[in-house]
Design a protein around this motif. Structure first.
Motif, PDB file in Angstrom:
ATOM      1  N   LYS A   1       0.465  -1.528   0.358  1.00  0.00           N
ATOM      2  CA  LYS A   1      -0.099  -0.488  -0.158  1.00  0.00           C
ATOM      3  C   LYS A   1       0.171   1.821  -0.144  1.00  0.00           C
ATOM      4  CE  LYS A   1      -3.825   1.558   2.444  1.00  0.00           C
ATOM      5  NZ  LYS A   1      -5.076   1.917   3.431  1.00  0.00           N
ATOM      6  N   VAL A   2       1.781   1.308   0.793  1.00  0.00           N
ATOM      7  CA  VAL A   2       2.819   2.226   0.635  1.00  0.00           C
ATOM      8  C   VAL A   2       3.554   3.017  -0.309  1.00  0.00           C
ATOM      9  CG1 VAL A   2       4.902   3.463   2.242  1.00  0.00           C
ATOM     10  CG2 VAL A   2       3.312   2.402   3.210  1.00  0.00           C
ATOM     11  N   MET A   3       3.925   1.594  -1.206  1.00  0.00           N
ATOM     12  CA  MET A   3       5.173   1.402  -2.687  1.00  0.00           C
ATOM     13  C   MET A   3       4.009   1.712  -3.361  1.00  0.00           C
ATOM     14  SD  MET A   3       6.907  -2.273  -2.318  1.00  0.00           S
ATOM     15  CE  MET A   3       6.263  -2.799  -3.648  1.00  0.00           C
ATOM     16  N   VAL A   4       2.845   1.665  -3.651  1.00  0.00           N
ATOM     17  CA  VAL A   4       2.294   2.349  -3.961  1.00  0.00           C
ATOM     18  C   VAL A   4       2.030   3.610  -4.602  1.00  0.00           C
ATOM     19  CG1 VAL A   4      -0.483   1.736  -4.841  1.00  0.00           C
ATOM     20  CG2 VAL A   4       0.890  -0.123  -4.287  1.00  0.00           C
ATOM     21  N   ALA A   5       1.228   4.078  -2.886  1.00  0.00           N
ATOM     22  CA  ALA A   5       0.555   5.975  -3.031  1.00  0.00           C
ATOM     23  C   ALA A   5       1.901   6.421  -2.605  1.00  0.00           C
ATOM     24  CB  ALA A   5       0.072   5.427  -1.548  1.00  0.00           C
ATOM     25  N   ARG A   6       3.300   5.225  -2.814  1.00  0.00           N
ATOM     26  CA  ARG A   6       4.623   6.927  -2.511  1.00  0.00           C
ATOM     27  C   ARG A   6       5.505   6.371  -3.958  1.00  0.00           C
ATOM     28  NH1 ARG A   6       4.928   6.792   3.942  1.00  0.00           N
ATOM     29  NH2 ARG A   6       2.782   8.341   4.447  1.00  0.00           N
ATOM     30  N   GLY A   7       5.691   5.117  -3.903  1.00  0.00           N
ATOM     31  CA  GLY A   7       6.687   4.435  -5.254  1.00  0.00           C
ATOM     32  C   GLY A   7       7.193   3.896  -3.933  1.00  0.00           C
ATOM     33  N   ALA A   8       8.495   3.261  -4.778  1.00  0.00           N
ATOM     34  CA  ALA A   8       9.158   2.447  -3.996  1.00  0.00           C
ATOM     35  C   ALA A   8      10.360   1.506  -5.604  1.00  0.00           C
ATOM     36  CB  ALA A   8       8.259   0.985  -3.649  1.00  0.00           C
ATOM     37  N   ASP A   9      11.738   1.687  -3.979  1.00  0.00           N
ATOM     38  CA  ASP A   9      12.573   1.226  -5.194  1.00  0.00           C
ATOM     39  C   ASP A   9      12.743  -0.236  -5.044  1.00  0.00           C
ATOM     40  OD1 ASP A   9      14.025   0.047  -2.451  1.00  0.00           O
ATOM     41  OD2 ASP A   9      14.677   2.162  -2.873  1.00  0.00           O
ATOM     42  N   SER A  10      13.436  -0.548  -6.507  1.00  0.00           N
ATOM     43  CA  SER A  10      13.847  -1.791  -6.746  1.00  0.00           C
ATOM     44  C   SER A  10      13.983  -3.190  -5.351  1.00  0.00           C
ATOM     45  CB  SER A  10      15.157  -2.007  -7.455  1.00  0.00           C
ATOM     46  OG  SER A  10      16.412  -2.259  -7.025  1.00  0.00           O
ATOM     47  N   ALA A  11      14.985  -2.625  -4.186  1.00  0.00           N
ATOM     48  CA  ALA A  11      14.814  -2.860  -3.015  1.00  0.00           C
ATOM     49  C   ALA A  11      13.808  -3.318  -1.658  1.00  0.00           C
ATOM     50  CB  ALA A  11      16.818  -1.516  -2.041  1.00  0.00           C
ATOM     51  N   ALA A  12      12.900  -1.960  -2.100  1.00  0.00           N
ATOM     52  CA  ALA A  12      11.774  -2.260  -1.563  1.00  0.00           C
ATOM     53  C   ALA A  12      11.221  -3.197  -1.965  1.00  0.00           C
ATOM     54  CB  ALA A  12      11.240  -0.999  -1.494  1.00  0.00           C
ATOM     55  N   ILE A  13      10.638  -3.445  -3.762  1.00  0.00           N
ATOM     56  CA  ILE A  13       9.353  -3.999  -4.223  1.00  0.00           C
ATOM     57  C   ILE A  13      10.425  -5.827  -3.875  1.00  0.00           C
ATOM     58  CG2 ILE A  13       8.973  -4.942  -6.009  1.00  0.00           C
ATOM     59  CD1 ILE A  13       9.270  -1.805  -7.350  1.00  0.00           C
ATOM     60  N   SER A  14      11.467  -5.945  -4.194  1.00  0.00           N
ATOM     61  CA  SER A  14      12.865  -7.199  -4.100  1.00  0.00           C
ATOM     62  C   SER A  14      12.034  -7.841  -2.288  1.00  0.00           C
ATOM     63  CB  SER A  14      13.279  -7.065  -3.434  1.00  0.00           C
ATOM     64  OG  SER A  14      14.491  -6.827  -5.170  1.00  0.00           O
ATOM     65  N   GLU A  15      11.604  -6.495  -1.373  1.00  0.00           N
ATOM     66  CA  GLU A  15      11.580  -7.724   0.057  1.00  0.00           C
ATOM     67  C   GLU A  15      10.010  -8.161   0.102  1.00  0.00           C
ATOM     68  OE1 GLU A  15      11.353  -8.103   4.431  1.00  0.00           O
ATOM     69  OE2 GLU A  15      13.129  -7.900   2.973  1.00  0.00           O
ATOM     70  N   VAL A  16       9.596  -7.553  -0.186  1.00  0.00           N
ATOM     71  CA  VAL A  16       7.561  -7.532  -0.481  1.00  0.00           C
ATOM     72  C   VAL A  16       7.985  -9.154  -1.159  1.00  0.00           C
ATOM     73  CG1 VAL A  16       5.997  -7.332  -2.106  1.00  0.00           C
ATOM     74  CG2 VAL A  16       6.701  -4.974  -0.405  1.00  0.00           C
ATOM     75  N   PHE A  17       8.741  -9.211  -2.198  1.00  0.00           N
ATOM     76  CA  PHE A  17       8.597 -10.619  -2.464  1.00  0.00           C
ATOM     77  C   PHE A  17       9.620 -11.386  -1.337  1.00  0.00           C
ATOM     78  CE2 PHE A  17       8.741  -8.494  -7.115  1.00  0.00           C
ATOM     79  CZ  PHE A  17       6.992  -8.906  -7.325  1.00  0.00           C
ATOM     80  N   TYR A  18      10.753 -11.428  -1.188  1.00  0.00           N
ATOM     81  CA  TYR A  18      11.415 -11.836  -0.075  1.00  0.00           C
ATOM     82  C   TYR A  18      10.016 -12.202   1.385  1.00  0.00           C
ATOM     83  CZ  TYR A  18      13.866 -13.528   3.806  1.00  0.00           C
ATOM     84  OH  TYR A  18      13.800 -14.636   5.073  1.00  0.00           O
ATOM     85  N   GLN A  19       9.153 -11.241   1.240  1.00  0.00           N
ATOM     86  CA  GLN A  19       8.319 -11.371   2.300  1.00  0.00           C
ATOM     87  C   GLN A  19       7.479 -12.302   2.294  1.00  0.00           C
ATOM     88  OE1 GLN A  19       6.993  -8.413   5.248  1.00  0.00           O
ATOM     89  NE2 GLN A  19       9.022  -7.487   5.081  1.00  0.00           N
ATOM     90  N   LEU A  20       6.556 -12.387   1.042  1.00  0.00           N
ATOM     91  CA  LEU A  20       5.574 -13.436   0.254  1.00  0.00           C
ATOM     92  C   LEU A  20       6.394 -14.834   0.183  1.00  0.00           C
ATOM     93  CD1 LEU A  20       3.915 -11.045  -2.445  1.00  0.00           C
ATOM     94  CD2 LEU A  20       3.141 -11.972  -0.332  1.00  0.00           C
ATOM     95  N   VAL A  21       7.427 -15.137  -0.538  1.00  0.00           N
ATOM     96  CA  VAL A  21       7.961 -15.992  -0.447  1.00  0.00           C
ATOM     97  C   VAL A  21       7.566 -16.946   1.397  1.00  0.00           C
ATOM     98  CG1 VAL A  21      10.301 -17.750  -1.013  1.00  0.00           C
ATOM     99  CG2 VAL A  21       9.074 -15.969  -2.788  1.00  0.00           C
ATOM    100  N   HIS A  22       8.069 -16.311   1.813  1.00  0.00           N
ATOM    101  CA  HIS A  22       8.158 -16.935   3.227  1.00  0.00           C
ATOM    102  C   HIS A  22       7.332 -17.049   4.182  1.00  0.00           C
ATOM    103  CE1 HIS A  22       8.662 -15.970   7.478  1.00  0.00           C
ATOM    104  NE2 HIS A  22       9.584 -16.648   7.745  1.00  0.00           N
ATOM    105  N   TYR A  23       6.165 -16.220   3.499  1.00  0.00           N
ATOM    106  CA  TYR A  23       4.042 -16.325   4.325  1.00  0.00           C
ATOM    107  C   TYR A  23       4.468 -17.806   3.321  1.00  0.00           C
ATOM    108  CZ  TYR A  23      -0.169 -15.094   4.817  1.00  0.00           C
ATOM    109  OH  TYR A  23      -1.738 -15.895   4.364  1.00  0.00           O
ATOM    110  N   PHE A  24       4.558 -17.755   2.222  1.00  0.00           N
ATOM    111  CA  PHE A  24       3.279 -19.050   2.023  1.00  0.00           C
ATOM    112  C   PHE A  24       4.500 -20.407   2.367  1.00  0.00           C
ATOM    113  CE2 PHE A  24       4.020 -23.061  -1.941  1.00  0.00           C
ATOM    114  CZ  PHE A  24       2.521 -22.442  -1.546  1.00  0.00           C
TER     115      PHE A  24
END
Length: 142
Positions: free
Chosen positions: A38-61
């Motif tokens: 939500k924060v990334m979409v609202a404020r923008g994000a760099d590739s490190a932040a986007i990578s972190e979300v993917f990491y967390q999604l893999v961990h979540y799964f």
């Protein structure tokens, strides 16, 4: 045109809980991930932040969904096949978003955010509640 979401995080609400530690932890973790998106979409994000979300999604799964599948199988959950199918579709969709990211595509973040919100509503709030009810009934009969 995609509407930019309010960057304020979704609070963990009592109504999201099902009085099952496994599911309540899962819900809180998923909300954390949605809030990052939500924060990334609202404020923008760099590739490190986007990578972190993917990491967390893999961990979540790995941590929550796989654990849940094993536990439901042990209990003989009657909707297990459908539940697993939904998890696999989730994984496939996240992989697709990840490929968009790796290919340098832009704009997928808003679609991913919407997808995660919808998954929260459809799976965590409906399917997981149903599974939590099954677990509660199973425990009450033992």
């Amino acid at each position: 045109m995609n509407k930019i979401p309010d960057p304020n995080p979704y609070p963990g609400k009592k109504e999201y809980e099902v009085n099952n530690e496994m599911y309540d932890q899962q819900t809180h973790k998923f909300l954390d991930i949605i809030n990052l998106m939500k924060v990334m979409v609202a404020r923008g994000a760099d590739s490190a932040a986007i990578s972190e979300v993917f990491y967390q999604l893999v961990h979540y799964f790995d941590k929550y969904m796989v654990q849940e599948e094993i536990y439901l199988k042990e209990l003989g959950y009657d909707r297990l096949e459908r539940h697993i199918k939904v998890h696999r579709e989730f994984a496939d969709r996240i992989i697709s978003f990840r490929e968009s990211f790796e290919n340098g595509e832009t704009g997928f973040e808003a679609d991913m955010y919407k997808y995660l919100e919808q998954f929260f509503d459809d799976h965590l709030m409906v399917d997981n509640r149903r599974a939590a009810d099954f677990i509660r009934n199973y425990r009450n009969t033992k």
